[in-house]
Write an enzyme that holds these catalytic residues in place. Sequence first.
Site, PDB file in Angstrom:
ATOM      1  N   PRO A   2      54.637  26.910 -43.003  1.00 45.26           N
ATOM      2  CA  PRO A   2      53.226  27.214 -42.955  1.00 45.26           C
ATOM      3  C   PRO A   2      52.745  28.265 -41.969  1.00 45.26           C
ATOM      4  CG  PRO A   2      53.716  25.265 -41.661  1.00 45.26           C
ATOM      5  CD  PRO A   2      54.976  26.009 -41.916  1.00 45.26           C
ATOM      6  N   GLU A   3      52.600  29.488 -42.360  1.00 45.81           N
ATOM      7  CA  GLU A   3      51.719  30.406 -41.642  1.00 45.81           C
ATOM      8  C   GLU A   3      50.728  30.872 -42.694  1.00 45.81           C
ATOM      9  OE1 GLU A   3      53.558  33.324 -39.002  1.00 45.81           O
ATOM     10  OE2 GLU A   3      55.274  32.015 -38.696  1.00 45.81           O
ATOM     11  N   HIS A  97      58.944  11.349 -47.234  1.00 45.44           N
ATOM     12  CA  HIS A  97      57.874  11.427 -46.235  1.00 45.44           C
ATOM     13  C   HIS A  97      56.524  11.767 -46.857  1.00 45.44           C
ATOM     14  CE1 HIS A  97      60.763  10.895 -43.040  1.00 45.44           C
ATOM     15  NE2 HIS A  97      61.510  11.844 -43.567  1.00 45.44           N
ATOM     16  N   ARG A 115      57.747  15.793 -40.456  1.00 44.19           N
ATOM     17  CA  ARG A 115      57.491  15.548 -39.039  1.00 44.19           C
ATOM     18  C   ARG A 115      56.094  14.980 -38.784  1.00 44.19           C
ATOM     19  NH1 ARG A 115      59.628  20.837 -35.995  1.00 44.19           N
ATOM     20  NH2 ARG A 115      59.206  19.638 -34.115  1.00 44.19           N
TER      21      ARG A 115
END
Length: 282
Positions: A2-3, A97, A115
């Site tokens: 993600p940018e 997740h 995460r």
Amino acid sequence: MPELPEVEVLARHLRPALHGKSIRRIRVNRPKILRPTTEKQLQRALTGAKFKGLTRRGKYLLFEFRAKGGKDITLLGHLGMTGRMFVARKGEALPKHAAVVWELSKGTFVFEDTRYFGRMTLDLSAVEKLGPEPWDREFTPEVFARELKRSRQPIKVKLLDQSLIAGVGNIYASEALFRAKISPRLAANKLKFAQVERLLDAVRDILSEAIACGSTVPLNFGTGKSDGLFYFGSAPGVEDYYEERLQVYDRGGKPCLVCGSPIVRLVQAARSTFFCGRCQKV
DNA sequence: CACCATGTTCCTTG
DNA sequence: CCAAGGAACATGGT
């Protein structure tokens, strides 16, 4: 993944995937990711709501819904370091997740994040603190230069400051400085105006190119390993495509693609920076 | 075991 | 008050 470019490409994929759909039910496996919104608040606000649109601001996604009662609702999404979002097909297994899942009128929307640094929340305050989009008309080299004059931090660190300019992350910060031939160590207030101009152009070009590249990649989020995107991405059959995309990031010790001198890794503000000591002298 | 990882926020120090 | 640095968050890969 993600940018800014990855988030932009994701928005372009999600928009048609969510078009016309509404939320039947919401399942929250990781309530922390909603902070400070609670699971109950989210369910009350969005159960039965119809998708109206999706925009991107910096690295954030803004989901627009029309609630059952007719009220307009904005939901903020952020991918953190490892977040992904996709609409799964019927019967498709959920990833390990999966943090938040929306059962849609047709299909299932999945926000998964190994995460759990990401966000999905009704609290929009984070967006108000963001600086301009890189292509904002008002964000001229003069404005950029004036802001940089106020800080002695290394320019690399300033590029990561989302209140200065929104959307640049650790990878494209190194890439943009390499493109502009500016040392990541140079104090922000020491940049010449010509360097500021070059840097702003470089940031815009690097991000645009990443979006253009990502837009051509067929995403296939559901099936497992491929996140279809950029640096770690490996959409099937387009492996080579990514090879030359990053000039310096994660290339410590390897030869500079311009001059052959070894790429240097250093740590700034507890993050890795990569640069060419020869091409980026000042 | 050690160290690294695309991001943001909070706490401490100066 | 501000700037700057570092830890925390949580999990996995090498």
